[in-house]
Each structure stands twice: as C-alpha cells, then as structure tokens.
Scaffold this motif. Structure first.
Motif, PDB file in Angstrom:
ATOM      1  N   GLN A  64       0.828  -1.208   0.000  1.00  0.00           N
ATOM      2  CA  GLN A  64       0.000   0.000   0.000  1.00  0.00           C
ATOM      3  C   GLN A  64       0.865   1.262   0.000  1.00  0.00           C
ATOM      4  N   LEU A  65       1.945   1.252   0.770  1.00  0.00           N
ATOM      5  CA  LEU A  65       2.839   2.407   0.802  1.00  0.00           C
ATOM      6  C   LEU A  65       3.492   2.613  -0.561  1.00  0.00           C
ATOM      7  N   SER A  66       3.934   1.541  -1.174  1.00  0.00           N
ATOM      8  CA  SER A  66       4.527   1.622  -2.507  1.00  0.00           C
ATOM      9  C   SER A  66       3.542   2.239  -3.496  1.00  0.00           C
ATOM     10  N   GLU A  67       2.283   1.831  -3.440  1.00  0.00           N
ATOM     11  CA  GLU A  67       1.266   2.367  -4.348  1.00  0.00           C
ATOM     12  C   GLU A  67       0.979   3.845  -4.056  1.00  0.00           C
ATOM     13  N   LYS A  68       0.966   4.237  -2.785  1.00  0.00           N
ATOM     14  CA  LYS A  68       0.776   5.653  -2.430  1.00  0.00           C
ATOM     15  C   LYS A  68       1.918   6.495  -3.005  1.00  0.00           C
ATOM     16  N   ILE A  69       3.133   6.013  -2.839  1.00  0.00           N
ATOM     17  CA  ILE A  69       4.303   6.740  -3.327  1.00  0.00           C
ATOM     18  C   ILE A  69       4.217   6.897  -4.841  1.00  0.00           C
ATOM     19  N   ARG A  70       3.869   5.835  -5.550  1.00  0.00           N
ATOM     20  CA  ARG A  70       3.724   5.891  -7.004  1.00  0.00           C
ATOM     21  C   ARG A  70       2.660   6.916  -7.396  1.00  0.00           C
ATOM     22  N   LYS A  71       1.518   6.893  -6.696  1.00  0.00           N
ATOM     23  CA  LYS A  71       0.423   7.822  -6.983  1.00  0.00           C
ATOM     24  C   LYS A  71       0.880   9.266  -6.775  1.00  0.00           C
ATOM     25  N   PHE A  72       1.583   9.534  -5.674  1.00  0.00           N
ATOM     26  CA  PHE A  72       2.037  10.895  -5.387  1.00  0.00           C
ATOM     27  C   PHE A  72       3.095  11.349  -6.404  1.00  0.00           C
ATOM     28  N   TYR A  73       3.995  10.449  -6.801  1.00  0.00           N
ATOM     29  CA  TYR A  73       4.990  10.806  -7.819  1.00  0.00           C
ATOM     30  C   TYR A  73       4.304  11.177  -9.132  1.00  0.00           C
ATOM     31  N   LYS A  74       3.297  10.398  -9.535  1.00  0.00           N
ATOM     32  CA  LYS A  74       2.580  10.698 -10.776  1.00  0.00           C
ATOM     33  C   LYS A  74       1.922  12.071 -10.685  1.00  0.00           C
ATOM     34  N   LYS A  75       1.370  12.393  -9.517  1.00  0.00           N
ATOM     35  CA  LYS A  75       0.748  13.707  -9.318  1.00  0.00           C
ATOM     36  C   LYS A  75       1.782  14.824  -9.463  1.00  0.00           C
ATOM     37  N   VAL A  76       2.969  14.624  -8.911  1.00  0.00           N
ATOM     38  CA  VAL A  76       4.035  15.629  -9.021  1.00  0.00           C
ATOM     39  C   VAL A  76       4.350  15.908 -10.490  1.00  0.00           C
ATOM     40  N   TYR A  77       4.533  14.854 -11.269  1.00  0.00           N
ATOM     41  CA  TYR A  77       4.879  15.038 -12.676  1.00  0.00           C
ATOM     42  C   TYR A  77       3.730  15.672 -13.463  1.00  0.00           C
ATOM     43  N   GLU A  78       2.488  15.274 -13.166  1.00  0.00           N
ATOM     44  CA  GLU A  78       1.323  15.881 -13.822  1.00  0.00           C
ATOM     45  C   GLU A  78       1.203  17.358 -13.460  1.00  0.00           C
ATOM     46  N   ASP A  79       1.356  17.676 -12.166  1.00  0.00           N
ATOM     47  CA  ASP A  79       1.268  19.076 -11.721  1.00  0.00           C
ATOM     48  C   ASP A  79       2.374  19.929 -12.344  1.00  0.00           C
ATOM     49  N   GLU A  80       3.554  19.339 -12.482  1.00  0.00           N
ATOM     50  CA  GLU A  80       4.670  20.070 -13.093  1.00  0.00           C
ATOM     51  C   GLU A  80       4.335  20.439 -14.539  1.00  0.00           C
ATOM     52  N   ASP A  81       3.844  19.454 -15.299  1.00  0.00           N
ATOM     53  CA  ASP A  81       3.488  19.726 -16.698  1.00  0.00           C
ATOM     54  C   ASP A  81       2.384  20.780 -16.793  1.00  0.00           C
ATOM     55  N   LYS A  82       1.395  20.706 -15.895  1.00  0.00           N
ATOM     56  CA  LYS A  82       0.321  21.704 -15.890  1.00  0.00           C
ATOM     57  C   LYS A  82       0.858  23.097 -15.574  1.00  0.00           C
ATOM     58  N   SER A  83       1.792  23.168 -14.623  1.00  0.00           N
ATOM     59  CA  SER A  83       2.283  24.487 -14.207  1.00  0.00           C
ATOM     60  C   SER A  83       3.151  25.151 -15.269  1.00  0.00           C
ATOM     61  N   VAL A  84       3.799  24.354 -16.139  1.00  0.00           N
ATOM     62  CA  VAL A  84       4.590  24.965 -17.224  1.00  0.00           C
ATOM     63  C   VAL A  84       3.793  25.023 -18.527  1.00  0.00           C
ATOM     64  N   GLY A  85       2.647  24.330 -18.580  1.00  0.00           N
ATOM     65  CA  GLY A  85       1.773  24.404 -19.745  1.00  0.00           C
ATOM     66  C   GLY A  85       2.077  23.418 -20.858  1.00  0.00           C
ATOM     67  N   HIS A  86       3.047  22.519 -20.622  1.00  0.00           N
ATOM     68  CA  HIS A  86       3.387  21.511 -21.642  1.00  0.00           C
ATOM     69  C   HIS A  86       4.256  20.422 -21.016  1.00  0.00           C
ATOM     70  N   LYS A  87       4.407  19.317 -21.728  1.00  0.00           N
ATOM     71  CA  LYS A  87       5.291  18.242 -21.273  1.00  0.00           C
ATOM     72  C   LYS A  87       6.728  18.665 -21.579  1.00  0.00           C
ATOM     73  N   THR A  88       7.605  18.522 -20.611  1.00  0.00           N
ATOM     74  CA  THR A  88       8.997  18.924 -20.780  1.00  0.00           C
ATOM     75  C   THR A  88       9.737  17.908 -21.644  1.00  0.00           C
ATOM     76  N   SER A  89      10.516  18.400 -22.579  1.00  0.00           N
ATOM     77  CA  SER A  89      11.269  17.523 -23.481  1.00  0.00           C
ATOM     78  C   SER A  89      12.615  17.144 -22.865  1.00  0.00           C
ATOM     79  N   ASN A  90      13.348  16.336 -23.594  1.00  0.00           N
ATOM     80  CA  ASN A  90      14.683  15.936 -23.149  1.00  0.00           C
ATOM     81  C   ASN A  90      15.717  16.989 -23.529  1.00  0.00           C
ATOM     82  N   ILE A  91      16.849  16.948 -22.857  1.00  0.00           N
ATOM     83  CA  ILE A  91      17.977  17.800 -23.215  1.00  0.00           C
ATOM     84  C   ILE A  91      18.415  17.387 -24.620  1.00  0.00           C
ATOM     85  N   LYS A  92      18.651  18.341 -25.486  1.00  0.00           N
ATOM     86  CA  LYS A  92      19.010  18.047 -26.871  1.00  0.00           C
ATOM     87  C   LYS A  92      20.215  17.104 -26.930  1.00  0.00           C
TER      88      LYS A  92
END
Length: 133
Positions: A64-92
C-alpha cells in the motif's frame, strides 16, 4: 525506521526481482494504524513536494505504501506539466529530461527513469525516499 522495497519502477509498478534478497514481504504492515504521515518527494525536484496521509485503521502495508508513493509521484509530474503548460522535453542530444521551470523544478529524469528502493520514516512520521534512476 528503514523500509526496504523490492526495487519498484515508479511509473509502471513493475518489481525487479533480481534486487530481492528474499526477505521482503509486501503484505507486512510497515506503518502503524491511525497515524498521520508526511511524505517528502525531493528527487529529482528542485522544490520538494509534500503530501500528508493517514495510515488507516489497520495500518499500511509495504504494498500500500509503494502504491501511495507511485500515486504521489505521478501527481508531481502531472502538476509540473500543468504548471509549465506543456510536457517537458529531453535535453538536446540526450535521454535526460530538461529542467522544467514549474512548481517543483523537475530536472534530469522522467518518471519512467525512477525506481523506488527504500523509505526512511523519522520519529516525527516524516517519510523520505530512496529513489534510483
């Protein structure tokens, strides 16, 4: 308290059995019942993400803890993309994620690069994570 995990891919939940020493049981209760915990996610973030949760009336198992951590990490990445307005690309010319100037300032790794290894729970119920890439 140090909680060990079988190395778990944060995005997919896939476990890496070659890292299992045979002593990790995902059904074990690792967080006692009816307590408030603070999860601190700080890798690979410039600004840490903080999440609060309750361990529930029966406590929280390793799974259950592993699943909570995964869920929270996914939220962090989703919130990050929302706050910058797009999905971040890789370093060229590289496979590494470019720095994003969002809420958390994620740098260097997409969520698909991250593997959960362990968690340390302080006496004040603050959980910090061991994450590899």
């Amino acid at each position: 308290m140090n909680i060990k995990f079988i190395a778990t891919h944060i995005e997919s939940g896939e476990k890496y059995p070659y890292k299992n020493d045979g002593k990790i049981n995902y059904k074990d209760i690792v967080l006692p019942p009816n307590q408030q915990f603070v999860l601190k996610i700080d890798y690979p973030l410039t600004e840490p993400a903080i999440f609060k949760f309750n361990s529930g009336s029966k406590g929280t198992t390793r799974h259950q803890l592993s699943e909570k951590i995964r869920k929270f990490y996914k939220k962090v990445y989703e919130d990050e993309d929302k706050s910058v307005g797009h999905k971040t690309s890789n370093i060229k010319g590289m496979f590494n994620r470019d720095f994003s100037d969002g809420k958390y300032g994620i740098w260097g790794h997409d969520i698909g690069d991250l593997v959960l290894v362990d968690a340390i729970v302080s006496k004040k119920n603050i959980i910090t994570l061991g994450v590899d890439s």
